[in-house]
Write an enzyme that holds these catalytic residues in place. Structure first.
Site, PDB file in Angstrom:
ATOM      1  N   SER A 139      -4.112 -14.472   5.797  1.00 48.16           N
ATOM      2  CA  SER A 139      -2.738 -14.347   5.299  1.00 48.16           C
ATOM      3  C   SER A 139      -1.774 -14.641   6.438  1.00 48.16           C
ATOM      4  O   SER A 139      -2.112 -14.452   7.616  1.00 48.16           O
ATOM      5  CB  SER A 139      -2.548 -12.903   4.820  1.00 48.16           C
ATOM      6  OG  SER A 139      -1.185 -12.572   4.751  1.00 48.16           O
ATOM      7  N   TYR A 152      -3.718  -3.447   5.746  1.00 50.31           N
ATOM      8  CA  TYR A 152      -3.890  -4.822   5.259  1.00 50.31           C
ATOM      9  C   TYR A 152      -3.679  -5.832   6.390  1.00 50.31           C
ATOM     10  O   TYR A 152      -4.514  -6.718   6.616  1.00 50.31           O
ATOM     11  CB  TYR A 152      -2.896  -5.097   4.123  1.00 50.31           C
ATOM     12  CG  TYR A 152      -2.984  -6.507   3.571  1.00 50.31           C
ATOM     13  CD1 TYR A 152      -3.951  -6.836   2.633  1.00 50.31           C
ATOM     14  CD2 TYR A 152      -2.108  -7.511   3.997  1.00 50.31           C
ATOM     15  CE1 TYR A 152      -4.046  -8.127   2.121  1.00 50.31           C
ATOM     16  CE2 TYR A 152      -2.201  -8.801   3.495  1.00 50.31           C
ATOM     17  CZ  TYR A 152      -3.175  -9.097   2.554  1.00 50.31           C
ATOM     18  OH  TYR A 152      -3.276 -10.378   2.063  1.00 50.31           O
TER      19      TYR A 152
HETATM   20  N1  LIG Z   1      -0.944 -12.902  -3.244  1.00 51.23           N
HETATM   21  C1  LIG Z   1      -0.484 -13.065  -2.035  1.00 51.23           C
HETATM   22  O1  LIG Z   1       0.754 -13.040  -1.789  1.00 51.23           O
HETATM   23  C2  LIG Z   1      -1.442 -13.302  -0.897  1.00 51.23           C
HETATM   24  C3  LIG Z   1      -0.928 -13.807   0.318  1.00 51.23           C
HETATM   25  C4  LIG Z   1      -1.800 -14.031   1.372  1.00 51.23           C
HETATM   26  C5  LIG Z   1      -3.158 -13.784   1.230  1.00 51.23           C
HETATM   27  N2  LIG Z   1      -3.647 -13.304   0.050  1.00 51.23           N
HETATM   28  C6  LIG Z   1      -5.081 -13.058  -0.035  1.00 51.23           C
HETATM   29  O2  LIG Z   1      -5.629 -13.853  -1.061  1.00 51.23           O
HETATM   30  C7  LIG Z   1      -6.806 -13.233  -1.577  1.00 51.23           C
HETATM   31  C8  LIG Z   1      -6.699 -13.155  -3.091  1.00 51.23           C
HETATM   32  O3  LIG Z   1      -5.551 -12.377  -3.412  1.00 51.23           O
HETATM   33  P1  LIG Z   1      -4.792 -12.520  -4.791  1.00 51.23           P
HETATM   34  O4  LIG Z   1      -3.346 -12.436  -4.480  1.00 51.23           O
HETATM   35  O5  LIG Z   1      -5.313 -13.682  -5.543  1.00 51.23           O
HETATM   36  O6  LIG Z   1      -5.215 -11.122  -5.440  1.00 51.23           O
HETATM   37  P2  LIG Z   1      -5.517 -10.687  -6.960  1.00 51.23           P
HETATM   38  O7  LIG Z   1      -4.828 -11.574  -7.926  1.00 51.23           O
HETATM   39  O8  LIG Z   1      -5.300  -9.231  -6.979  1.00 51.23           O
HETATM   40  O9  LIG Z   1      -7.096 -10.994  -7.093  1.00 51.23           O
HETATM   41  C9  LIG Z   1      -8.037 -10.300  -6.338  1.00 51.23           C
HETATM   42  C10 LIG Z   1      -9.409 -10.650  -6.868  1.00 51.23           C
HETATM   43  O10 LIG Z   1     -10.363 -10.003  -6.023  1.00 51.23           O
HETATM   44  C11 LIG Z   1     -11.187  -9.145  -6.823  1.00 51.23           C
HETATM   45  N3  LIG Z   1     -11.563  -8.008  -6.001  1.00 51.23           N
HETATM   46  C12 LIG Z   1     -10.762  -7.053  -5.464  1.00 51.23           C
HETATM   47  N4  LIG Z   1     -11.496  -6.167  -4.785  1.00 51.23           N
HETATM   48  C13 LIG Z   1     -12.790  -6.581  -4.883  1.00 51.23           C
HETATM   49  C14 LIG Z   1     -14.024  -6.073  -4.418  1.00 51.23           C
HETATM   50  N5  LIG Z   1     -14.095  -4.936  -3.705  1.00 51.23           N
HETATM   51  N6  LIG Z   1     -15.159  -6.754  -4.694  1.00 51.23           N
HETATM   52  C15 LIG Z   1     -15.106  -7.895  -5.428  1.00 51.23           C
HETATM   53  N7  LIG Z   1     -13.972  -8.408  -5.913  1.00 51.23           N
HETATM   54  C16 LIG Z   1     -12.831  -7.754  -5.655  1.00 51.23           C
HETATM   55  C17 LIG Z   1     -10.332  -8.795  -8.057  1.00 51.23           C
HETATM   56  O11 LIG Z   1     -11.108  -8.416  -9.184  1.00 51.23           O
HETATM   57  P3  LIG Z   1     -11.545  -6.867  -9.449  1.00 51.23           P
HETATM   58  O12 LIG Z   1     -10.335  -6.027  -9.237  1.00 51.23           O
HETATM   59  O13 LIG Z   1     -12.061  -6.854 -10.842  1.00 51.23           O
HETATM   60  O14 LIG Z   1     -12.638  -6.570  -8.469  1.00 51.23           O
HETATM   61  C18 LIG Z   1      -9.655 -10.146  -8.284  1.00 51.23           C
HETATM   62  O15 LIG Z   1     -10.550 -11.017  -8.921  1.00 51.23           O
HETATM   63  C19 LIG Z   1      -6.879 -11.856  -0.910  1.00 51.23           C
HETATM   64  O16 LIG Z   1      -7.800 -11.896   0.152  1.00 51.23           O
HETATM   65  C20 LIG Z   1      -5.468 -11.635  -0.409  1.00 51.23           C
HETATM   66  O17 LIG Z   1      -5.441 -10.786   0.692  1.00 51.23           O
HETATM   67  C21 LIG Z   1      -2.814 -13.056  -1.018  1.00 51.23           C
END
Ligand SMILES: NC(=O)c1ccc[n+]([C@@H]2O[C@H](COP(=O)([O-])OP(=O)(O)OC[C@H]3O[C@@H](n4cnc5c(N)ncnc54)[C@H](OP(=O)(O)O)[C@@H]3O)[C@@H](O)[C@H]2O)c1
Length: 258
Positions: A139, A152
């Site tokens: 991130s 985080y």
């Molecule tokens: N959104 C942003 O602004 C942003 C910015 C920078 C980086 N990121 C990074 O991008 C990645 C994806 O984030 P996102 O924004 O797409 O989040 P999201 O929409 O909340 O999706 C997270 C996914 O991970 C799964 N997950 C969560 N905990 C888990 C676990 N313990 N084991 C297996 N699966 C798990 C969730 O499904 P379940 O809950 O069913 O397990 C879901 O499929 C993350 O690493 C996040 O830190 C996000």
């Protein structure tokens, strides 16, 4: 690297970036396997993307990672790309007395120990492939602490450091190591921060994933879409500037009484 006819495992593929990766990589002609904890969300994703393969698995649980490895490599021996995407981001007030040792560690178990354990488990298998890759999703907050989410930011800085070290150690193997340094995006993860941060700055996840796929195709090992590049350079030339802004968000949300 070539991005068709691969077999790709994505952790956390039921929403946000993981879902987008699954949709775009399927459209390019790859076999795609996703994980997640919630079976209902996995079933819904399977309805939306009928060609996707799903496994319920919690990346914070080492035993679940071992089981996932056994099941996935038995069913998909051609697996050659691992995308460590699953992650959690919490607003966390460290003065909250209900946050015990187990709870405070949750993001570390998912965002940092999770990818490290996944790599350790899948590495011997990936080494048998002529062309293989690991993509870790970090991130822009890896560059600058975000005090409203203190654990985080620490996990993403840690994952970035680990990814750079892994790339050096795998330099002479057939496994390429990529990092997607994602900027803020509109996903269920960031929806929880509405009101804390300016959502106008957030990108659509499909654009970030398209940039990541372009980066993989061009062997661009550090992929910095949108604002991520600005965060990288600002953290070097004016580290106090954004940290000051980010600090105000936490100060407003959780001002502690003396
Ligand atoms: N959104 C942003 O602004 C942003 C910015 C920078 C980086 N990121 C990074 O991008 C990645 C994806 O984030 P996102 O924004 O797409 O989040 P999201 O929409 O909340 O999706 C997270 C996914 O991970 C799964 N997950 C969560 N905990 C888990 C676990 N313990 N084991 C297996 N699966 C798990 C969730 O499904 P379940 O809950 O069913 O397990 C879901 O499929 C993350 O690493 C996040 O830190 C996000």
């Amino acid at each position: 690297m070539q991005l068709t006819n691969n077999t790709i495992l994505i952790t956390g593929g039921t929403s946000g970036f993981g879902y987008e990766f699954a949709a775009q990589l399927l459209a390019l002609g790859n076999t795609v396997i996703i994980t997640g904890r919630n079976q209902i969300k996995l079933d819904q994703t399977k309805k939306q993307l009928p060609n996707v393969h799903t496994f319920q698995s919690d990346v914070s649980d080492p035993k679940a990672i071992t089981l996932l490895f056994e099941q996935v490599t038995r069913q998909f021996p051609d697996l050659n790309i691992l995308i460590n995407n699953a992650g959690e981001m919490r607003r966390l007030n460290l003065l909250d007395p209900t946050i015990d040792q187990e709870n405070v560690n949750r993001e570390i178990a998912i965002n940092l120990s999770g990818p490290i354990r996944m790599v350790q488990q899948f590495l011997p298998h990936l080494r048998t492939k002529k062309s293989a890759a690991i993509l870790n999703v970090t991130s822009g907050l890896a560059f600058i602490p975000f005090p409203i989410s203190p654990i985080y930011g620490a996990t993403k800085s840690g994952l970035r450091a680990y990814t750079q070290a892994l790339r050096v150690q795998l330099k002479k193997t057939s496994i390429m190591v990529f990092e997607l340094v994602a900027p803020a995006a509109r996903t269920p993860l960031s929806d929880k921060f509405e009101g804390d941060v300016d959502s106008k700055m957030a990108m659509d996840p499909d654009k970030i994933v398209s940039a990541a796929i372009k980066g993989l195709k061009n062997n661009n090992f550090e992929i910095l879409p949108g604002m991520a590049v600005m965060l990288k350079y600002l953290s070097r030339i004016a580290p106090g500037l954004l940290f000051g802004q980010f600090s105000k968000v936490a100060e407003k949300a959780f001002t502690a009484k003396k």
